[in-house]
Scaffold this motif. Structure first.
Motif, PDB file in Angstrom:
ATOM      1  N   ILE A 160      -1.777  -0.848  11.886  1.00 60.90           N
ATOM      2  CA  ILE A 160      -2.786  -0.171  12.706  1.00 60.90           C
ATOM      3  C   ILE A 160      -4.113  -0.913  12.713  1.00 60.90           C
ATOM      4  CG2 ILE A 160      -3.840   1.337  10.974  1.00 60.90           C
ATOM      5  CD1 ILE A 160      -2.680   2.379  14.495  1.00 60.90           C
ATOM      6  N   ALA A 161      -4.329  -1.808  11.728  1.00 60.17           N
ATOM      7  CA  ALA A 161      -5.611  -2.515  11.612  1.00 60.17           C
ATOM      8  C   ALA A 161      -5.750  -3.566  12.714  1.00 60.17           C
ATOM      9  CB  ALA A 161      -5.719  -3.177  10.241  1.00 60.17           C
ATOM     10  N   ASN A 162      -6.988  -3.865  13.055  1.00 55.23           N
ATOM     11  CA  ASN A 162      -7.306  -4.902  14.031  1.00 55.23           C
ATOM     12  C   ASN A 162      -8.244  -5.906  13.363  1.00 55.23           C
ATOM     13  OD1 ASN A 162      -7.387  -6.270  16.498  1.00 55.23           O
ATOM     14  ND2 ASN A 162      -9.236  -5.165  17.145  1.00 55.23           N
ATOM     15  N   ARG A 163      -7.650  -7.024  12.909  1.00 57.44           N
ATOM     16  CA  ARG A 163      -8.384  -8.040  12.151  1.00 57.44           C
ATOM     17  C   ARG A 163      -9.074  -7.427  10.934  1.00 57.44           C
ATOM     18  NH1 ARG A 163      -8.563 -12.701  15.177  1.00 57.44           N
ATOM     19  NH2 ARG A 163      -8.342 -12.489  17.435  1.00 57.44           N
ATOM     20  N   GLY A 164      -8.311  -6.693  10.163  1.00 52.22           N
ATOM     21  CA  GLY A 164      -8.836  -6.073   8.956  1.00 52.22           C
ATOM     22  C   GLY A 164      -8.701  -6.984   7.745  1.00 52.22           C
ATOM     23  N   SER A 165      -8.955  -6.408   6.570  1.00 56.52           N
ATOM     24  CA  SER A 165      -8.875  -7.216   5.351  1.00 56.52           C
ATOM     25  C   SER A 165      -8.144  -6.480   4.224  1.00 56.52           C
ATOM     26  CB  SER A 165     -10.275  -7.605   4.864  1.00 56.52           C
ATOM     27  OG  SER A 165     -11.066  -6.447   4.640  1.00 56.52           O
ATOM     28  N   GLY A 166      -8.250  -5.162   4.147  1.00 59.54           N
ATOM     29  CA  GLY A 166      -7.633  -4.405   3.061  1.00 59.54           C
ATOM     30  C   GLY A 166      -6.485  -3.549   3.546  1.00 59.54           C
ATOM     31  N   VAL A 167      -5.575  -3.208   2.624  1.00 64.47           N
ATOM     32  CA  VAL A 167      -4.415  -2.385   2.969  1.00 64.47           C
ATOM     33  C   VAL A 167      -4.502  -1.008   2.331  1.00 64.47           C
ATOM     34  CG1 VAL A 167      -2.895  -4.368   3.328  1.00 64.47           C
ATOM     35  CG2 VAL A 167      -3.084  -3.358   1.047  1.00 64.47           C
ATOM     36  N   GLY A 168      -5.676  -0.655   1.773  1.00 62.64           N
ATOM     37  CA  GLY A 168      -5.841   0.648   1.150  1.00 62.64           C
ATOM     38  C   GLY A 168      -6.062   0.529  -0.344  1.00 62.64           C
ATOM     39  N   ASN A 169      -6.100   1.645  -0.999  1.00 63.83           N
ATOM     40  CA  ASN A 169      -6.330   1.684  -2.440  1.00 63.83           C
ATOM     41  C   ASN A 169      -5.088   2.248  -3.125  1.00 63.83           C
ATOM     42  OD1 ASN A 169      -7.249   2.933  -5.090  1.00 63.83           O
ATOM     43  ND2 ASN A 169      -9.128   1.875  -4.466  1.00 63.83           N
ATOM     44  N   PHE A 170      -4.446   1.446  -3.941  1.00 64.60           N
ATOM     45  CA  PHE A 170      -3.203   1.866  -4.584  1.00 64.60           C
ATOM     46  C   PHE A 170      -3.398   3.132  -5.402  1.00 64.60           C
ATOM     47  CE2 PHE A 170      -0.754   1.944  -8.561  1.00 64.60           C
ATOM     48  CZ  PHE A 170       0.514   2.122  -8.036  1.00 64.60           C
ATOM     49  N   TRP A 171      -4.485   3.202  -6.160  1.00 63.65           N
ATOM     50  CA  TRP A 171      -4.696   4.337  -7.057  1.00 63.65           C
ATOM     51  C   TRP A 171      -4.881   5.626  -6.263  1.00 63.65           C
ATOM     52  CZ3 TRP A 171      -3.197   2.665 -11.483  1.00 63.65           C
ATOM     53  CH2 TRP A 171      -3.434   1.340 -11.862  1.00 63.65           C
ATOM     54  N   ALA A 172      -5.599   5.539  -5.145  1.00 63.69           N
ATOM     55  CA  ALA A 172      -5.789   6.721  -4.310  1.00 63.69           C
ATOM     56  C   ALA A 172      -4.469   7.155  -3.674  1.00 63.69           C
ATOM     57  CB  ALA A 172      -6.826   6.436  -3.234  1.00 63.69           C
ATOM     58  N   ASP A 173      -3.693   6.182  -3.188  1.00 66.12           N
ATOM     59  CA  ASP A 173      -2.393   6.511  -2.589  1.00 66.12           C
ATOM     60  C   ASP A 173      -1.464   7.148  -3.608  1.00 66.12           C
ATOM     61  OD1 ASP A 173      -3.181   5.524  -0.154  1.00 66.12           O
ATOM     62  OD2 ASP A 173      -2.278   3.551  -0.446  1.00 66.12           O
ATOM     63  N   LEU A 174      -1.463   6.628  -4.829  1.00 61.44           N
ATOM     64  CA  LEU A 174      -0.603   7.154  -5.880  1.00 61.44           C
ATOM     65  C   LEU A 174      -0.974   8.586  -6.238  1.00 61.44           C
ATOM     66  CD1 LEU A 174       1.600   6.326  -8.096  1.00 61.44           C
ATOM     67  CD2 LEU A 174      -0.370   5.994  -9.602  1.00 61.44           C
ATOM     68  N   VAL A 175      -2.265   8.817  -6.437  1.00 56.36           N
ATOM     69  CA  VAL A 175      -2.733  10.146  -6.843  1.00 56.36           C
ATOM     70  C   VAL A 175      -2.507  11.160  -5.735  1.00 56.36           C
ATOM     71  CG1 VAL A 175      -4.787  11.491  -7.426  1.00 56.36           C
ATOM     72  CG2 VAL A 175      -4.386   9.276  -8.527  1.00 56.36           C
ATOM     73  N   ARG A 176      -2.838  10.798  -4.517  1.00 63.03           N
ATOM     74  CA  ARG A 176      -2.718  11.743  -3.408  1.00 63.03           C
ATOM     75  C   ARG A 176      -1.253  12.102  -3.140  1.00 63.03           C
ATOM     76  NH1 ARG A 176      -6.843  13.142  -0.345  1.00 63.03           N
ATOM     77  NH2 ARG A 176      -5.437  13.648   1.382  1.00 63.03           N
ATOM     78  N   THR A 177      -0.371  11.105  -3.179  1.00 63.41           N
ATOM     79  CA  THR A 177       1.047  11.390  -2.941  1.00 63.41           C
ATOM     80  C   THR A 177       1.600  12.320  -4.012  1.00 63.41           C
ATOM     81  OG1 THR A 177       1.354   9.242  -1.868  1.00 63.41           O
ATOM     82  CG2 THR A 177       3.327  10.359  -2.661  1.00 63.41           C
TER      83      THR A 177
END
Length: 569
Positions: A160-177
């Protein structure tokens, strides 16, 4: 084989897919940090975790940082679980008085649960204490499932990114899931299962009086809470050696249906969550359709094969209209066939029938389903991630045919992405066929076999396929609690889990920096029947033909031996 059986299979597979859609919408909202109805409860809890860990959830990581955090977290989980297994005998909450396990079994088990495989070289009710089951194995059932979801979330952001740099925060994804998705769903399912008769207690055992007046000691565990996450987290395994054929874990046909649907529902949800997050719902439906068609066809094949009597028994004059060997009579043929297909199509190792007792072609189909890469629908997030890799390979093949740079979901697919994609899909045949070839000529490995000949090869092949594909189901017959098997199966699990995970994150790292392109007249449509057919072809060629020679020497040869025995040859 009858209309009722076909209806039962269609209901089980169809319910999982249909329920996956609304859960997928919710999963996407969790991945994207959108508002949900659980925010008032979970937001304060989430904040505590970030504060204790020194995590800024708003800081997006590059793919290397994301992959490094994923690997570091799972390494810490492995070390913690390994220590708990070794020290089990001196830790509390051990009413059974179990000792710590051997070093090679501790290695295998810790790797197994950290990689979401749940392969068990032991009998759960005779080996693991209550503390180990709850604080060790069950915790990993949650976080290993959440780890798989983080991979898909990162890949979705890259598209979904357009010339982005990051793919998110692993720790946030882990905790939220874990907090927003797995915990509440598992809590609700556990309550339902307790109400339907699944055991849930800290007591070590109960004593029953048999019809003959004797005394029998029955092992008891916190079964419902562990059963809920083992199915919803697409983990597999179980607290009892008989797994979901055990009456304390699966007491009625209703619990069988509920838990069978639970095996696949979160995998399908991840497909729909990915489509919503990438704004490509039609393309996600195409991926889900391809996966469902293959899964239904293989499950149907299992049902047809198991609906035939064993030829040797027929020749001996023994009445047996269908093959009921190794199956629970409480559930019957159709439910066992549906479960066998769903559990091997997903990265879930639970069983309600012994796969080693299946007809040879049925056993071959369960191996084939796992060898495809656990994408039907596979694990939470990990399944859709590898399915997207297969889709990228499909558009690349199509691009070679017409001489155009392939595109998928608005991103150009170039040499770098294909190199990482091939790493993700070729690690399975390397681990499976490599270790099986060595084991087939190693006397130490051969000692663990119950059978020799084609069925013995199937025992070995199934074990390495199950481990490398992070499935965890067993073919039975193989005595795997030995240094060779525990060590090599553990290595296979690690390779099958983390090599594809890092490869997919590397793909995400290359895609996130690319511009998002609008479809043009030269863009291959990736949502119609033509693409679905192409995708199925690529999956079958990559996942199937690599293993056909090995399957020919195992279940296929055994099938012809069975026919010859029935003919008196």
């Amino acid at each position: 084989m009858n209309i009722q059986g076909w209806g039962e299979i269609a209901l089980t597979l169809g319910l999982a897919c249909l329920l996956g859609r609304p859960i997928g919408v919710y999963m996407s909202r969790v991945w994207n940090g959108e508002r949900t109805w659980l925010d008032p409860v979970m937001k304060p809890v989430e904040g505590v975790f970030y504060k204790l860990g020194g995590v800024d959830p708003a800081r997006s990581q590059g793919w290397l940082g994301y992959a490094g955090a994923l690997l570091a977290f799972n390494l810490a989980g492995f070390l913690f679980l390994y220590a708990m297994l070794r020290l089990q005998g001196v830790l509390p909450l051990n009413p059974q008085g179990f000792d710590g396990v051997s070093p090679h079994l501790a290695f295998n088990t810790a790797v197994s649960f950290v990689t979401n495989t749940n392969w068990q070289s032991y009998g759960g009710e005779t080996t693991m204490s209550s503390l180990t089951q709850m604080a060790g194995l069950t915790v990993q059932n949650f976080v290993s499932a959440a780890t798989g979801a983080t991979i898909a979330a990162a890949l979705a952001r890259a598209f979904i990114a357009n010339r982005g740099s990051g793919v998110g925060n692993f720790w946030a994804d882990l905790v939220r899931t874990t907090l927003w998705l797995l915990l509440p769903l598992s809590f609700v399912l556990a309550i339902v299962l307790v109400g339907l008769g699944v055991t849930q207690t800290l007591a070590a055992n109960a004593t029953a009086t048999t019809l003959e007046g004797g005394q029998q000691t029955l092992s008891l565990f916190q079964t419902a809470s562990q059963l809920a996450i083992k199915q919803l987290g697409i983990n597999g395994g179980g607290v009892f050696n008989a797994n979901s054929a055990h009456p304390f874990e699966n007491p009625t046909p209703l619990t069988n249906l509920i838990t069978a649907v639970s095996i696949n529902v979160m995998g399908w949800a991840a497909f729909f969550a990915f489509g919503r997050s990438v704004l490509a719902k039609k393309e996600a439906r195409a991926l889900a359709t391809a996966a469902f068609l293959i899964l239904f066809a293989c499950t149907a094949g299992i049902y047809v094969a198991e609906s035939q009597p064993a030829p040797a028994l027929v020749a001996a004059g023994i009445e047996q209209p269908v093959n009921m060997e190794g199956k629970e009579t409480r559930f019957g043929l159709a439910a066992s066939s549906a479960w066998a297909g769903q559990t091997t199509g997903a990265s879930n190792g639970s069983v309600n029938a012994m796969h080693g007792s299946l007809m040879p072609l049925s056993g071959g189909l369960t191996m084939f389903l796992m060898a495809l890469g656990e994408i039907l629908p596979g694990g939470i997030g990990s399944g859709i991630a590898i399915m997207v890799v297969m889709a990228m390979l499909s558009v690349f093949v199509a691009g070679l045919m017409v001489g155009r740079t392939p595109e998928y979901l608005g991103k150009k697919i170039e040499a770098r992405e294909i190199q990482f994609a091939m790493i993700a899909v070729l690690v399975l045949p390397l681990a499976i066929l490599g270790f099986t070839a060595i084991a087939a000529v190693l006397p130490t490995a051969m000692e663990g076999l119950l059978n020799h000949g084609p069925h013995g090869l199937s025992e070995m092949l199934y074990a390495y396929i199950s481990a490398s594909a992070n499935n965890g189901s067993a073919f039975a017959g193989l005595t795997a609690n030995a240094p060779w098997w525990n060590t090599t199966l553990g290595i296979s699990m690690l390779a099958g889990r983390f090599v594809p995970a890092v490869a997919v994150l590397a793909i995400a790292g290359t895609l996130v920096a690319k511009p998002r392109l609008a479809p043009s007249t030269g863009t291959l449509p990736t949502h119609g029947p033509l693409f679905i057919g192409l995708l199925i072809g690529v999956i079958l060629i990559l996942g199937g033909l690599q293993f056909f020679p090995a399957l020919s020497l195992g279940p296929i040869v055994e099938h012809f031996q069975m026919l010859a025995a029935g003919a008196g040859v």
